[in-house]
Scaffold this motif. Structure first.
Motif, short mmCIF file in Angstrom:
data_model
loop_
_atom_site.label_atom_id
_atom_site.label_comp_id
_atom_site.label_asym_id
_atom_site.label_seq_id
_atom_site.Cartn_x
_atom_site.Cartn_y
_atom_site.Cartn_z
N GLY A 1 -2.87 4.54 -51.82
CA GLY A 1 -2.15 3.05 -52.44
C GLY A 1 -0.67 3.82 -52.74
N LEU A 2 0.50 4.65 -52.19
CA LEU A 2 1.17 5.00 -51.46
C LEU A 2 1.95 3.88 -50.57
N LEU A 3 1.09 4.25 -49.74
CA LEU A 3 0.99 3.70 -48.62
C LEU A 3 1.92 2.30 -49.16
N ALA A 4 1.16 1.44 -49.96
CA ALA A 4 1.80 0.39 -49.71
C ALA A 4 3.53 -0.44 -49.91
N ILE A 5 3.82 0.74 -50.32
CA ILE A 5 5.20 0.86 -51.16
C ILE A 5 6.24 0.69 -49.67
N ASN A 6 6.50 1.43 -48.84
CA ASN A 6 6.17 0.95 -47.80
C ASN A 6 6.64 0.17 -46.31
N SER A 7 6.25 -0.47 -47.35
CA SER A 7 5.66 -2.01 -46.22
C SER A 7 6.25 -2.83 -46.61
N ILE A 8 5.73 -3.06 -48.17
CA ILE A 8 5.99 -3.75 -49.42
C ILE A 8 6.98 -4.11 -49.82
N MET A 9 7.53 -3.16 -50.27
CA MET A 9 8.85 -3.18 -50.81
C MET A 9 9.60 -2.51 -49.96
N ASN B 1 12.46 3.05 -45.11
CA ASN B 1 14.25 3.15 -46.02
C ASN B 1 13.39 4.13 -47.01
N LEU B 2 13.39 4.06 -48.04
CA LEU B 2 13.58 5.17 -48.77
C LEU B 2 12.32 5.80 -49.29
N SER B 3 11.03 5.37 -49.09
CA SER B 3 9.95 5.42 -49.13
C SER B 3 9.37 6.67 -48.23
N PHE B 4 10.43 7.18 -47.21
CA PHE B 4 10.24 8.02 -46.60
C PHE B 4 10.31 9.84 -47.01
N LEU B 5 11.05 9.50 -48.20
CA LEU B 5 11.78 10.56 -49.38
C LEU B 5 10.32 10.84 -50.15
N LEU B 6 10.34 9.86 -50.25
CA LEU B 6 8.91 9.63 -51.10
C LEU B 6 7.71 10.52 -50.33
N ALA B 7 7.25 10.28 -49.30
CA ALA B 7 6.10 10.87 -48.42
C ALA B 7 6.37 12.00 -48.22
N LEU B 8 7.60 12.67 -47.70
CA LEU B 8 7.95 13.69 -47.87
C LEU B 8 7.66 14.74 -49.27
N LEU B 9 8.16 14.39 -49.90
CA LEU B 9 7.63 14.88 -51.75
C LEU B 9 6.24 14.57 -51.52
N ALA B 10 5.79 13.73 -51.65
CA ALA B 10 4.18 13.95 -51.60
C ALA B 10 3.48 14.78 -50.76
N ALA B 11 4.37 15.07 -49.67
CA ALA B 11 3.58 16.22 -48.62
C ALA B 11 3.47 17.59 -49.47
N PHE B 12 5.11 17.52 -49.76
CA PHE B 12 5.73 18.75 -50.85
C PHE B 12 4.41 19.06 -51.87
N LEU B 13 4.31 18.12 -52.89
CA LEU B 13 3.69 18.37 -54.16
C LEU B 13 1.80 18.95 -53.40
N VAL B 14 1.06 17.87 -52.46
CA VAL B 14 0.06 18.17 -52.13
C VAL B 14 -0.32 19.67 -51.22
N TRP B 15 0.52 19.92 -50.96
CA TRP B 15 0.53 21.55 -50.06
C TRP B 15 0.67 22.86 -51.44
N VAL B 16 1.74 21.99 -52.57
CA VAL B 16 1.54 22.58 -54.01
C VAL B 16 0.21 22.38 -54.28
#
Length: 377
Positions: free
Chosen positions: A266-274, A207-222
């Protein structure tokens, strides 16, 4: 965190050593499979084909990888500051409260994309607040972050069970879970993404949270490598004394690091729950917080490495299910053993082969210098 032993080229540090650890782990796992009377080559084939041989298999692999990316990023941020956050599991549990409250409140009145934004805010806030107490105890009372975060995992599990029974469970229901969310509380699947490559996602909860995970990875790198606060965080990880000498607040940096780490957990919960269950229930984290430790170690705490390591562990989870189904002698517990071997060599024994590799590079450099000197003469 600074690495022991001599410095190696980047390709060896981030590529060769993890690859060697991974190969050895699979060789030992192959011996385990051989010991129970099955073919290691058949098991390897089933694992790879089960994880990547179909659109549905890829969908499940990336679904599991999404959880591991969030968990790995949460652990890695703390690693860079010299902190060992073992509380990602509990922080993800509490993050689930933020997701559930947003979905249960607005799933019937707001569209999913608005609720999605609310769940991002809610999960990050709840995860960060749960990490705040261990952070404060470390910064201002000297309590060890490992001990406090482990304890808070158990507290979070008990708190979640209490919330499920007394708050989220509908009246008259026996199961400790919330009602099913309405359309506004369900994330769309990424069928279109796999369809670009001619793959059918079918029933996979990718689901869409995969793209959120990639965005989070990029923001962490920045944040880690391109901002002042990230530099302060890495300075603390290299030397607390240097941090104080440079006038950087050690306490503030610890608090900031753990808040960011908890928010990512906390963001991890979105993938499973929503994105999958469309309700909140027990054990929705399913150990992903602990796998995140191995993911961060194998990925050398770099977002790109974490993404690749997460896909690897996603393959182990999805491919392992295929092995357990097609090879009766290999039970689900045996798959856990194989996963544990990868975690062992990627985590606890990650430096096992480093001295030999470092010595080989040292001998190679010496030979090159000798050859150059001889050529000059």
């Amino acid at each position: 965190m600074s690495a022991p032993f001599a410095k190696l080229p980047a390709w060896a540090e981030y590529g060769l050593i993890p690859l060697v650890n991974l190969v050895v782990a699979f060789l030992v796992a192959g011996l385990v499979v051989l010991f129970v009377g099955e073919s290691p080559f058949k098991a390897a084939y089933l694992m790879v084909s089960g994880a990547f041989g179909s659109g549905e298999g890829i969908g499940y692999t990336l679904f599991y990888a999404t959880n591991f990316i969030f968990a790995g990023l949460a652990v890695a941020v703390a690693f860079h500051a010299g902190l060992f956050n073992i509380g990602v599991e509990g922080q993800a549990y509490i993050g689930g409260i933020g997701v559930a409250v947003a979905c249960l409140t607005f799933d019937q009145t707001l569209p999913w994309y608005v609720v999605f934004v609310l769940t991002i805010i809610g999960s990050m806030l709840c995860g960060a607040l749960w990490a705040l107490i261990p952070a404060w105890l470390q910064a201002y009372r000297g309590s060890h972050i490992v001990i406090t975060t482990i304890m808070f995992n158990y507290i979070a599990s008990s708190l979640m069970l209490w919330m499920l029974i007394n708050v989220f469970k509908p009246l008259g229901s026996m199961a400790p879970q919330s009602r099913t969310f309405g359309p506004g509380g369900q994330l769309p699947k990424l069928d279109w993404l796999l369809a670009i490559f001619g793959l059918d996602n079918r029933n996979a909860p990718f689901n869409l949270s995969f793209l959120l995970a990639l965005l989070a990875a990029f923001l962490v790198w920045v944040f880690i490598w391109r901002t002042r606060r990230g530099y302060e965080l890495r300075t603390l990880g290299f030397s607390a004394g240097a941090t104080r000498y440079a006038g950087i607040s050690e306490k503030r940096t610890i608090m900031m690091t753990m808040l960011i780490s908890g928010a990512l957990a906390g963001l991890l919960a979105i993938n499973s729950i929503m994105g999958d269950q469309h309700r909140i229930q027990q054990d929705f984290v399913s150990g992903a917080g602990f796998v995140g430790i191995a993911v961060a170690l194998m990925g050398r705490s770099h977002p790109l490495g974490i993404i690749l390591a997460s896909i690897l562990f996603g393959m182990l989870y999805q491919g392992g299910a295929e092995i357990a189904f097609d090879m009766p002698n290999i039970s689900r517990d045996m798959i856990v053993v194989i996963q544990g071997l990868v975690i062992l060599f990627a985590g606890a024994l990650e430096h096992m082969f480093r001295p030999a590799i470092t010595s080989a590079f040292a001998r190679l450099r010496t030979r090159q210098v000798t050859t150059s000197s001889a050529s000059g003469i």
